[in-house]
Design a protein around this motif. Structure first.
Motif, PDB file in Angstrom:
ATOM      1  N   LYS A  82      -4.258   1.943  17.986  1.00 55.93           N
ATOM      2  CA  LYS A  82      -4.081   3.559  18.029  1.00 55.93           C
ATOM      3  C   LYS A  82      -3.155   3.991  18.504  1.00 55.93           C
ATOM      4  O   LYS A  82      -2.506   3.676  19.450  1.00 55.93           O
ATOM      5  N   HIS A  86       0.077  11.641  19.007  1.00 60.31           N
ATOM      6  CA  HIS A  86      -0.184  12.097  17.867  1.00 60.31           C
ATOM      7  C   HIS A  86       0.079  13.420  17.362  1.00 60.31           C
ATOM      8  O   HIS A  86       0.340  14.274  18.290  1.00 60.31           O
ATOM      9  N   ALA A 137      -5.054   9.529   8.725  1.00 63.90           N
ATOM     10  CA  ALA A 137      -3.915   8.691   8.824  1.00 63.90           C
ATOM     11  C   ALA A 137      -3.016   9.104   7.537  1.00 63.90           C
ATOM     12  O   ALA A 137      -3.372   9.286   6.420  1.00 63.90           O
ATOM     13  N   ASP A 141      -0.749   4.686   8.238  1.00 64.61           N
ATOM     14  CA  ASP A 141      -1.987   4.772   9.159  1.00 64.61           C
ATOM     15  C   ASP A 141      -1.711   5.434  10.591  1.00 64.61           C
ATOM     16  O   ASP A 141      -2.462   4.962  11.287  1.00 64.61           O
ATOM     17  N   ASN A 142      -0.769   6.042  10.678  1.00 65.47           N
ATOM     18  CA  ASN A 142      -0.274   6.889  11.880  1.00 65.47           C
ATOM     19  C   ASN A 142      -1.414   8.069  11.920  1.00 65.47           C
ATOM     20  O   ASN A 142      -1.822   8.611  11.026  1.00 65.47           O
ATOM     21  N   GLU A 143      -2.345   8.084  13.075  1.00 67.30           N
ATOM     22  CA  GLU A 143      -3.281   9.050  13.095  1.00 67.30           C
ATOM     23  C   GLU A 143      -2.715  10.420  13.583  1.00 67.30           C
ATOM     24  O   GLU A 143      -1.744  10.708  14.216  1.00 67.30           O
TER      25      GLU A 143
END
Length: 147
Positions: A82, A86, A137, A141-143
């Motif tokens: 994770k 972000h 995401a 898949d970067n939140e």
């Protein structure tokens, strides 16, 4: 002081396209005196075999100059945990806007981002505390959150 946000990724061009649309940013032009970013990278000693094909557009800028620049730094490994940091996209208008209206704004932006390649991870829906946001995401898949 100037600063930029750096996002490690496997395919910069993929994320440049997504985040340019998501943030309404634009690709940052190559440095003065260089026709392309590839030309600039070669001039500072980056080996051609590390650059792949194309002109290596891997940076974004805010067209009005208010937000930070973003550099999508290529790395060999995939994302594995994770994010510790972000991006929050604030589109709802804040708590002064009635929750149903904020929810509609947020859901509309989420739908737009999903069409661009984002994936919904979940929502924080807490009407008792007048709160609503959606976690997504990006294509690698970067939140990030929309609220």
């Amino acid at each position: 002081m100037e600063w930029q946000l750096v996002i490690d990724c496997r395919e910069p061009s993929r994320l440049v396209g997504f985040w340019a649309e998501a943030l309404r940013y634009r690709p940052q032009p190559s440095p003065e005196g260089y026709a392309t970013w590839r030309d600039w990278y070669l001039s500072v000693g980056v080996p051609a075999d590390e650059l792949g094909e194309g002109d290596c557009v891997d940076r974004l800028e805010d067209p009005v100059g208010a937000g930070p620049r973003i550099w999508f730094q290529p790395v060999p490994e995939p994302k594995s945990v994770k994010n510790r940091l972000h991006i929050d996209l604030k589109v709802g208008g804040g708590r002064a806007v009635p929750l149903p209206e904020r929810r509609a704004r947020i859901d509309a932006e989420v739908a737009r981002l999903v069409k661009l390649g984002a994936r919904v991870l979940g929502a924080m829906d807490d009407p008792e505390n007048n709160y609503y946001s959606v976690q997504l995401a990006d294509p690698e898949d970067n939140e990030f959150c929309v609220g």
